[in-house]
Design a protein around this motif. Structure first.
Motif, PDB file in Angstrom:
ATOM      1  N   GLN A  98     -65.458 -16.456  25.135  1.00 51.72           N
ATOM      2  CA  GLN A  98     -65.411 -17.915  25.238  1.00 51.72           C
ATOM      3  C   GLN A  98     -66.524 -18.424  26.146  1.00 51.72           C
ATOM      4  OE1 GLN A  98     -63.554 -20.011  23.548  1.00 51.72           O
ATOM      5  NE2 GLN A  98     -64.335 -21.817  24.571  1.00 51.72           N
ATOM      6  N   GLU A 102     -69.590 -20.921  25.159  1.00 50.39           N
ATOM      7  CA  GLU A 102     -69.858 -22.184  25.846  1.00 50.39           C
ATOM      8  C   GLU A 102     -71.313 -22.293  26.269  1.00 50.39           C
ATOM      9  OE1 GLU A 102     -67.022 -22.275  29.033  1.00 50.39           O
ATOM     10  OE2 GLU A 102     -65.346 -22.710  27.691  1.00 50.39           O
ATOM     11  N   GLU A 108     -71.539 -27.618  18.458  1.00 46.18           N
ATOM     12  CA  GLU A 108     -70.173 -27.184  18.227  1.00 46.18           C
ATOM     13  C   GLU A 108     -69.649 -27.762  16.917  1.00 46.18           C
ATOM     14  OE1 GLU A 108     -67.641 -28.068  21.487  1.00 46.18           O
ATOM     15  OE2 GLU A 108     -68.865 -27.001  22.925  1.00 46.18           O
ATOM     16  N   ALA A 112     -64.042 -27.470  17.235  1.00 49.59           N
ATOM     17  CA  ALA A 112     -64.208 -26.893  18.572  1.00 49.59           C
ATOM     18  C   ALA A 112     -63.128 -27.380  19.531  1.00 49.59           C
ATOM     19  CB  ALA A 112     -65.588 -27.231  19.128  1.00 49.59           C
ATOM     20  N   GLY A 113     -62.650 -28.605  19.371  1.00 47.48           N
ATOM     21  CA  GLY A 113     -61.608 -29.116  20.258  1.00 47.48           C
ATOM     22  C   GLY A 113     -60.350 -28.280  20.195  1.00 47.48           C
ATOM     23  N   THR A 115     -60.161 -25.123  19.323  1.00 47.30           N
ATOM     24  CA  THR A 115     -60.483 -23.838  19.938  1.00 47.30           C
ATOM     25  C   THR A 115     -60.414 -23.953  21.447  1.00 47.30           C
ATOM     26  OG1 THR A 115     -61.923 -23.336  18.076  1.00 47.30           O
ATOM     27  CG2 THR A 115     -62.215 -22.016  20.055  1.00 47.30           C
ATOM     28  N   ASP A 116     -60.900 -25.067  21.993  1.00 45.88           N
ATOM     29  CA  ASP A 116     -60.839 -25.276  23.439  1.00 45.88           C
ATOM     30  C   ASP A 116     -59.399 -25.346  23.917  1.00 45.88           C
ATOM     31  OD1 ASP A 116     -63.589 -25.327  23.465  1.00 45.88           O
ATOM     32  OD2 ASP A 116     -63.738 -27.515  23.578  1.00 45.88           O
ATOM     33  N   ALA A 120     -57.716 -22.780  26.475  1.00 45.33           N
ATOM     34  CA  ALA A 120     -57.081 -23.261  27.710  1.00 45.33           C
ATOM     35  C   ALA A 120     -55.637 -22.779  27.787  1.00 45.33           C
ATOM     36  CB  ALA A 120     -57.144 -24.785  27.773  1.00 45.33           C
TER      37      ALA A 120
END
Length: 158
Positions: A98, A102, A108, A112-113, A115-116, A120
């Motif tokens: 990860q 980044e 992206e 991608a959101g 995946t983030d 997290a």
């Protein structure tokens, strides 16, 4: 070749009672484990292990649990946390990947959101992951989560 020996009567009656109370919870338990592990195979293994552990543990308990659903999910939570501890190396590897992603200069993708969010979620401590999954996936109340995690209400809310 299957074993055709009958189940011992001493085990058959408790097994039938166990299945009567806990088998209907299997789909919810699987969904919960699937959400936590992100793997259908790990989820099936963990749900099966949790049901097996619950059956054995019930035989040793002096009194049945007051909330069987919350108790079964607690057993599953402990099994999931054990799974996460065993797979800590894999998580560390995922974090390195990860971090490398980044630092990449490529644009992206639109997903991608998500995946983030997943990354997290994986970085959270196991207890926090458990609380979030119980609250938002399984619609447990704060009181049920507090009972499941053996904590008081304010600690669950934080």
């Amino acid at each position: 070749m299957t074993d055709q020996r009958p189940i011992l009567p001493a085990v058959q009656q408790p097994l039938q009672r166990f299945l009567q109370h806990f088998e209907p919870l299997r789909p919810e338990l699987y969904r919960y484990c699937r959400y936590l592990t992100k793997s259908p195979w790990d989820a099936e293994d963990l749900a099966q292990d949790a049901l097996g552990r619950a059956f054995v543990t019930l035989g040793r308990m002096l009194e049945p649990p007051t909330n069987p659903r919350a108790w079964l999910f607690r057993v599953a939570s402990h099994k999931c946390q054990d799974h996460w501890r065993r797979s800590a190396t894999q998580e560390r590897f995922a974090e390195v990947v990860q971090q490398q992603a980044e630092t990449a200069t490529a644009a992206e993708p639109p997903t991608a959101g998500r995946t983030d969010i997943d990354a997290a979620f994986r970085r959270l401590p196991p207890e926090s992951r458990t609380v979030l999954a119980l609250m938002y996936l399984e619609d447990f109340s704060v009181g049920e989560i507090a009972e499941e995690a053996s904590r008081v209400h304010p600690h669950v809310r934080t």
